[in-house]
Design a protein around this motif. Structure first.
Motif, PDB file in Angstrom:
ATOM      1  N   CYS A   1       1.854  -6.067  11.298  1.00 19.67           N
ATOM      2  CA  CYS A   1       1.924  -5.768  12.724  1.00 19.67           C
ATOM      3  C   CYS A   1       0.511  -5.763  13.310  1.00 19.67           C
ATOM      4  O   CYS A   1      -0.372  -5.064  12.814  1.00 19.67           O
TER       5      CYS A   1
ATOM      6  N   ARG B   1      -1.427  -3.638  21.692  1.00 21.89           N
ATOM      7  CA  ARG B   1      -0.329  -2.952  22.348  1.00 21.89           C
ATOM      8  C   ARG B   1       0.664  -3.873  23.027  1.00 21.89           C
ATOM      9  O   ARG B   1       1.731  -3.416  23.457  1.00 21.89           O
TER      10      ARG B   1
ATOM     11  N   LYS C   1       9.806  -9.635  15.748  1.00 24.58           N
ATOM     12  CA  LYS C   1      10.713  -8.540  16.095  1.00 24.58           C
ATOM     13  C   LYS C   1      10.465  -7.301  15.240  1.00 24.58           C
ATOM     14  O   LYS C   1      10.735  -6.178  15.680  1.00 24.58           O
TER      15      LYS C   1
ATOM     16  N   TRP D   1       7.825  -5.959  14.645  1.00 25.78           N
ATOM     17  CA  TRP D   1       6.710  -5.184  15.193  1.00 25.78           C
ATOM     18  C   TRP D   1       7.146  -4.293  16.359  1.00 25.78           C
ATOM     19  O   TRP D   1       6.336  -3.522  16.888  1.00 25.78           O
ATOM     20  N   ALA D   2       8.399  -4.419  16.779  1.00 28.81           N
ATOM     21  CA  ALA D   2       8.827  -3.820  18.041  1.00 28.81           C
ATOM     22  C   ALA D   2       8.604  -2.311  18.103  1.00 28.81           C
ATOM     23  O   ALA D   2       8.360  -1.766  19.175  1.00 28.81           O
ATOM     24  N   GLY D   3       8.670  -1.626  16.999  1.00 25.85           N
ATOM     25  CA  GLY D   3       8.491  -0.176  17.029  1.00 25.85           C
ATOM     26  C   GLY D   3       7.060   0.265  17.213  1.00 25.85           C
ATOM     27  O   GLY D   3       6.797   1.433  17.496  1.00 25.85           O
ATOM     28  N   SER D   4       6.107  -0.670  17.081  1.00 24.66           N
ATOM     29  CA  SER D   4       4.693  -0.299  17.130  1.00 24.66           C
ATOM     30  C   SER D   4       3.957  -0.847  18.348  1.00 24.66           C
ATOM     31  O   SER D   4       2.828  -0.449  18.609  1.00 24.66           O
TER      32      SER D   4
ATOM     33  N   HIS E   1       4.564  -3.181  22.433  1.00 30.40           N
ATOM     34  CA  HIS E   1       5.516  -3.731  23.383  1.00 30.40           C
ATOM     35  C   HIS E   1       5.582  -5.236  23.199  1.00 30.40           C
ATOM     36  O   HIS E   1       4.583  -5.940  23.331  1.00 30.40           O
TER      37      HIS E   1
ATOM     38  N   GLY F   1      10.430  -2.542  22.039  1.00 26.65           N
ATOM     39  CA  GLY F   1       9.345  -1.584  21.869  1.00 26.65           C
ATOM     40  C   GLY F   1       9.132  -0.739  23.104  1.00 26.65           C
ATOM     41  O   GLY F   1       9.782  -0.898  24.133  1.00 26.65           O
TER      42      GLY F   1
END
Length: 813
Positions: free
Chosen positions: A529, A533, A613, A615-618, A620, A782
């Motif tokens: 990731c 941001r 996809k 990376w979405a939790g970390s 936007h 995200g």
């Protein structure tokens, strides 16, 4: 910000992909006249190299014949060829197109790279060196080697700081492998400058066609060869040598989830080898000792198998009776079944090449003989034996198993002598039966290696499960033989294992040293990731994309002056289980788009493209799927251009004005629907119906007495018109979304396509303009951004919208 001022925008840095930075000769002892001139892509430097047909190596100097290739190939993972030094072409010129000056400029349009994107940005007011920079790099080198040689990442840090004069952060727009370079750069900066530097200076990464987890096609090109679309200029052998010399090649090999399933399936097979040819050809119908002799070897593996044939090089000496052949140039191998069939046979056809005739026949007889020879050549070609040389004699079919029962040498070869028992003369177009005599024969050495022996010779003590990371039994075979499904077996093969079997140990060493040991590169594809941001990922979907391959052992005459593969694609393979999501042709398995799954962009598989996809939790993430957009062609796609505009323009979010607007049209049976405020304009999404067009008008406060309408019928943003109203004189004066404003310029709009209508207003809420645009298939993942990306805490309230930004038609222009 005044409505008449150009909107504030992010500085943009372009990072090209593999083979997409122009290279020029800085120093050359090979061709001094090339210094200062473009070599990638310099079509004038290539010439038509593939027509020489004499091999890629010069036997006298032991150097490459192709001087262009000698400049591009690497001598080591971080070394160029002796006496050669290339450098990247700086600026937009280096990334606009591959061949800007070739063929009088005609090749520039066909070989574009970032040209459509650069044209877009320049139309928006961007200027090179002010807020637009190309971060080109030498795509031949692994990232750590590139940093060691040229300090690429450190130079890019300085470029970012110089561009970010307004503290808005920069937008990094990368294509293809350029995204791998961006990810490496972000890891480098986090270690050398810290997270705070990234938060301040990197606003958004626009990842176009990013092979996050690599691509199967890249592995195939390196292992089996690919001419990069330059078939008229370089040979298969030269393209293979170039790809294997580049330390950047393994960077695109599939990793992580992309390699969980076996990519290569190898049909088990044995190897029949022949060498040391000679022939005694007295009274075999050879017209002249001044002509050359060739031998065509034909192998039949059995009733259910195809026959295969190969032809030797012409004889090095022929005195009318005895023909001898160069040993080094006449090593022939046939890829056969895993176990030698008892019914397998071998035969040899003697052919004459030349026009000399020692009999001195009159011209009529010679013409007749020439006609017969032409017919015989056509017959040979129709049987798959090539059309070089007129057949003169042949041996009978001999059992290969019986021949191998003879005395073997220390290397396993058996000396074989096959008597010539038929000749091809003027008696007819077929063969005339003669009595075999001991003074007419073809001799050669013969060796058979079964599957286990081939595996041992090419792979050593390792089994076919050694590198896959999984037991082969966990994976039912994805392919099978189209005619002998029960008799033939396909084994899964990992990339490192195939590298070893192809004698490419140097690439294995490059992978281990320059990728696995590089702490800035996640070779597992699991913890990658990016430390920023905001990411906008855009790529094509819905195109057939390579994901898997069926291989078999190659049948070929080995050429010492060329680089050849041991395996080829198996054109006799088919899918083990028919699927609407997969297709196979010529040994290449491609993923297809269907109701249950997406496919990639024609080059990169969807699992690699959509890896972002995870990376979405970390961060936007905005994900844009461009239906039908090919890997490179997406750079010219209007949908992608809109996404770029939305990402790089900073919009001041205004409070909702005191006035309200509604939209009414054919889509709503002319019932007014309230438009929403999106911070910069009023918007509404219209879905196109079965007629392929929709008409509408705008109502102030939902009142039919205060209607906004165009000055011409069926107006659209490409037709000159004025905005009239608000009043009630609106009869028949509609805006119409139809093919006249179709983004691709032809054909009716597909029913179900969605368009976003944009009504711009001034600070008092009065309408100033109207336009519309096709709704992008943008997905948001995200957390939403709580504060401006890349802006210092003291920056005035200027934000980047997390969704597609709406602008007036005037701002588009």
């Amino acid at each position: 910000m005044s409505l008449h001022q150009p909107p504030e925008r992010l500085p943009v840095i372009l990072v090209p992909g593999f083979c997409s930075s122009g290279l020029e000769v800085q120093q050359s002892s090979v061709c001094p006249l090339w210094e200062g001139r473009r070599v990638w892509m310099g079509l004038s430097k290539l010439g038509f190299q593939s027509i020489h047909g004499k091999g890629m190596w010069d036997p006298k100097s032991h150097s490459l014949k192709n001087k262009w290739l000698q400049h591009l190939m690497l001598a080591g993972p971080d070394l160029e060829q002796p006496g050669v030094r290339l450098k990247v072409i700086e600026g937009m010129e280096g990334v606009r197109s591959l061949a800007p000056d070739s063929l009088g400029g005609l090749a520039a349009e066909a070989s574009y790279i970032f040209a459509p994107v650069i044209d877009l940005l320049e139309s928006m007011g961007y200027r090179e060196g002010v807020d637009l920079v190309a971060a080109s790099y030498d795509w031949r080198f692994a990232p750590s080697a590139l940093e060691k040689r040229e300090g690429y990442c450190e130079k890019l840090v300085q470029t970012v700081e110089a561009l970010d004069r307004r503290s808005t952060g920069v937008a990094i727009l990368a294509h293809s492998m350029g995204n791998k370079m961006v990810q490496y750069f972000l890891a480098y900066v986090k270690r050398s400058r810290g997270q705070q530097w990234l938060d301040r200076h990197i606003n958004v990464w626009i990842a176009a066609a990013a092979p996050h987890l690599g691509a199967a096609q890249a592995a195939r090109a390196t292992l089996l060869g690919d001419r990069f679309g330059l078939g008229s200029f370089i040979s298969d052998s030269e393209a293979l040598a170039l790809a294997r010399s580049l330390s950047a090649s393994p960077w695109l090999f599939p990793i992580g989830a992309a390699e969980k399933q076996p990519m290569f399936w190898l049909r088990r097979g044995g190897l029949l080898e022949l060498r040391n040819f000679s022939a005694s050809l007295e009274n075999c119908g050879i017209e002249s000792k001044r002509n050359r002799v060739m031998l065509t070897v034909e192998v039949c593996w059995g009733e259910d198998c195809n026959s295969e044939s190969l032809t030797t090089k012409t004889s090095t000496a022929f005195d009318g009776k005895l023909a001898s052949f160069d040993v080094a140039k006449n090593l022939i191998q046939f890829g056969g079944p895993a176990v030698l069939p008892r019914a397998a046979t071998i035969s040899v056809i003697v052919k004459e090449k030349g026009v000399h005739d020692d009999a001195n026949r009159n011209w009529l007889k010679r013409c007749g003989k020439g006609v017969i020879g032409c017919v015989q050549l056509i017959g040979e070609a129709s049987q798959g034996r090539g059309c070089l040389g007129v057949p003169k004699a042949s041996t009978g079919c001999a059992s290969i198993a019986s021949l191998l029962e003879g005395s073997r040498g220390s290397d396993g070869f058996v000396q074989v002598r096959l008597p010539i028992c038929s000749t091809h003369g003027l008696r007819g177009l077929g063969a005339g039966k003669d009595k075999a005599t001991c003074d007419r024969f073809v001799s050669f050495d013969l060796r058979w290696l079964g599957f286990s022996q081939v595996r041992e010779a090419w792979l050593g003590s390792q089994t076919l499960k050694a590198f896959t990371g999984h037991e082969a039994c966990q994976f039912p075979a994805s392919v099978r033989h189209s005619r002998r499904a029960e008799q033939e077996t396909y084994d899964p093969l990992g990339i490192p294992q195939l590298l070893k079997m192809e004698a490419c140990e140097q690439l294995l060493e490059v992978w281990e040293e320059y990728y696995e040991k590089d702490q800035l590169y996640d070779h597992t594809g699991q913890e990658d990731c990016p430390p920023i941001r905001r990411v906008l990922a855009a790529h094509g979907v819905g195109l057939p994309t390579e994901v898997m391959y069926a291989l078999r052992i190659r049948t070929a005459r080995l050429k010492p002056a060329e680089l050849q593969t041991r395996f080829v694609l198996d054109d006799e393979a088919e899918l083990a289980t028919p699927s609407e999501a997969l297709t196979i042709e010529g040994g290449i398995v491609k993923a297809l788009a269907c109701k249950s799954s997406l496919s990639g962009d024609g080059v990169v598989p969807i699992c690699s493209l959509d890896h972002c996809k995870s990376w979405a939790g970390s961060l936007h993430l905005q994900l844009l799927h461009l239906e039908g957009a090919e890997h490179r062609d997406m750079l010219a796609d209007p949908r992608f251009h809109r996404a770029i505009r939305d990402a790089v323009i900073l919009q001041p979010l205004r409070p909702c004005p005191p006035l309200s607007y509604s939209i009414a049209g054919t889509f709503s049976q002319w019932m007014p629907v309230l438009m929403g405020w999106q911070g910069t304009c009023f918007t509404h999404v219209i879905r196109i119906g079965e007629q392929g067009r929709e008409s509408f008008q705008i109502l102030l406060a939902g009142n039919w007495q205060t209607v906004l309408y165009p000055s011409v019928k069926d107006a659209n943003p490409t037709v000159a018109h004025h905005l009239l109203g608000p009043d009630a004189r609106n009869k028949g004066m509609d805006w119409t979304i139809n093919r006249g404003f179709h983004p691709f310029g032809a054909g009716a709009i597909r029913p179900g396509t969605e368009y976003r209508v944009l009504l711009s207003v001034d600070t008092g809420g009065r309408a100033t303009g109207i336009t519309w645009e096709e709704q992008l298939d943008m997905q948001d993942f995200g957390p939403e951004l709580s504060e401006p990306v890349g802006a210092a805490p003291s920056t005035p309230q200027m934000t980047v919208s997390a969704t597609a930004v709406c602008r007036t038609h005037e701002q588009y222009l």
